[in-house]
Motif scaffolding. Sequence first.
Motif, mmCIF file in Angstrom:
data_model
loop_
_atom_site.group_PDB
_atom_site.id
_atom_site.type_symbol
_atom_site.label_atom_id
_atom_site.label_comp_id
_atom_site.label_asym_id
_atom_site.label_seq_id
_atom_site.Cartn_x
_atom_site.Cartn_y
_atom_site.Cartn_z
ATOM 1 N N PRO A 19 -33.887 -90.730 -35.876
ATOM 2 C CA PRO A 19 -33.012 -89.557 -35.748
ATOM 3 C C PRO A 19 -32.027 -89.689 -34.572
ATOM 4 N N MET A 20 -32.457 -90.301 -33.493
ATOM 5 C CA MET A 20 -31.577 -90.475 -32.349
ATOM 6 C C MET A 20 -30.421 -91.428 -32.701
ATOM 7 N N ILE A 21 -30.716 -92.477 -33.456
ATOM 8 C CA ILE A 21 -29.669 -93.408 -33.886
ATOM 9 C C ILE A 21 -28.690 -92.696 -34.815
ATOM 10 N N ASP A 22 -29.199 -91.850 -35.706
ATOM 11 C CA ASP A 22 -28.327 -91.089 -36.604
ATOM 12 C C ASP A 22 -27.372 -90.204 -35.809
ATOM 13 N N VAL A 23 -27.890 -89.519 -34.815
ATOM 14 C CA VAL A 23 -27.060 -88.648 -33.990
ATOM 15 C C VAL A 23 -26.014 -89.468 -33.238
ATOM 16 N N MET A 24 -26.391 -90.602 -32.704
ATOM 17 C CA MET A 24 -25.448 -91.443 -31.970
ATOM 18 C C MET A 24 -24.337 -91.963 -32.887
ATOM 19 N N LEU A 25 -24.675 -92.336 -34.114
ATOM 20 C CA LEU A 25 -23.653 -92.807 -35.051
ATOM 21 C C LEU A 25 -22.690 -91.690 -35.436
ATOM 22 N N VAL A 26 -23.201 -90.488 -35.621
ATOM 23 C CA VAL A 26 -22.330 -89.353 -35.923
ATOM 24 C C VAL A 26 -21.396 -89.082 -34.747
ATOM 25 N N LEU A 27 -21.917 -89.126 -33.533
ATOM 26 C CA LEU A 27 -21.070 -88.929 -32.354
ATOM 27 C C LEU A 27 -20.019 -90.028 -32.235
ATOM 28 N N LEU A 28 -20.378 -91.248 -32.553
ATOM 29 C CA LEU A 28 -19.423 -92.355 -32.512
ATOM 30 C C LEU A 28 -18.303 -92.142 -33.524
ATOM 31 N N ILE A 29 -18.654 -91.717 -34.723
ATOM 32 C CA ILE A 29 -17.638 -91.465 -35.750
ATOM 33 C C ILE A 29 -16.714 -90.327 -35.318
ATOM 34 N N ILE A 30 -17.264 -89.261 -34.768
ATOM 35 C CA ILE A 30 -16.443 -88.152 -34.284
ATOM 36 C C ILE A 30 -15.506 -88.626 -33.178
ATOM 37 N N PHE A 31 -15.995 -89.434 -32.262
ATOM 38 C CA PHE A 31 -15.162 -89.962 -31.180
ATOM 39 C C PHE A 31 -14.025 -90.812 -31.735
ATOM 40 N N ILE A 32 -14.317 -91.658 -32.705
ATOM 41 C CA ILE A 32 -13.271 -92.505 -33.296
ATOM 42 C C ILE A 32 -12.212 -91.645 -33.983
ATOM 43 N N LEU A 33 -12.626 -90.648 -34.747
ATOM 44 C CA LEU A 33 -11.669 -89.792 -35.443
ATOM 45 C C LEU A 33 -10.807 -88.996 -34.474
ATOM 46 N N LEU A 34 -11.417 -88.458 -33.430
ATOM 47 C CA LEU A 34 -10.638 -87.686 -32.464
ATOM 48 C C LEU A 34 -9.689 -88.569 -31.667
ATOM 49 N N THR A 35 -10.093 -89.783 -31.381
ATOM 50 C CA THR A 35 -9.229 -90.688 -30.632
ATOM 51 C C THR A 35 -8.026 -91.090 -31.461
ATOM 52 N N THR A 36 -8.225 -91.407 -32.725
ATOM 53 C CA THR A 36 -7.085 -91.802 -33.558
ATOM 54 C C THR A 36 -6.191 -90.618 -33.869
ATOM 55 N N ALA A 37 -6.736 -89.409 -33.928
ATOM 56 C CA ALA A 37 -5.910 -88.229 -34.181
ATOM 57 C C ALA A 37 -5.067 -87.872 -32.966
ATOM 58 N N ALA A 38 -5.510 -88.266 -31.788
ATOM 59 C CA ALA A 38 -4.779 -87.938 -30.573
ATOM 60 C C ALA A 38 -3.589 -88.849 -30.339
ATOM 61 N N VAL A 39 -3.487 -89.950 -31.072
ATOM 62 C CA VAL A 39 -2.378 -90.882 -30.902
ATOM 63 C C VAL A 39 -1.113 -90.213 -31.424
ATOM 64 N N GLN A 40 -0.080 -90.123 -30.598
ATOM 65 C CA GLN A 40 1.169 -89.483 -30.969
ATOM 66 C C GLN A 40 2.173 -90.522 -31.417
ATOM 67 N N GLY A 41 2.491 -90.533 -32.693
ATOM 68 C CA GLY A 41 3.515 -91.423 -33.209
ATOM 69 C C GLY A 41 3.048 -92.854 -33.340
#
Length: 139
Positions: A19-41
């Motif tokens: 379960p801890m690995i599952d939570v860490m993978l979900v957090l990693l995916i959220i971090f990747i999505l938020l980082t790419t969404a923050a890129v302007q142009g």
Amino acid sequence: MAIQIGEEDKPYNEINVTPMIDVMLVLLIIFILLTTAAVQGIKVDLPSASSAKPLAAQNSRVIAIGDDGTISIDAVPVSLSELEAQLRASIAGTPDLAVILRGDRAVQYDKVMQVLDLCSKVGVPSLGMASTRPPGGGQ
């Protein structure tokens, strides 16, 4: 009747980390999505102009043409037909729309002319071309 202690009744000697690995993978995916969404142009290597004046428009859309010829509007890659549809919709909603064209210095001139022709065809009221100021040049 005798009660038998089976394997199910023994206490765990190890921590279950699945379960801890599952939570860490979900957090990693959220971090990747938020980082790419923050890129302007997208990154475009703009040509320089000595007398470039800043264009400050509140109702503006940015069209970028990358060095490989890909066209994007507000950092979303589009085809020429999609670009035309989005520009028509933007002009219908905002009659005083300003369009800023950012063409990479390595892009083929033909691609820039296609986008300029399209802007003229849909009736863009204000069109500016982005550039950089050379070091020590301009005001």
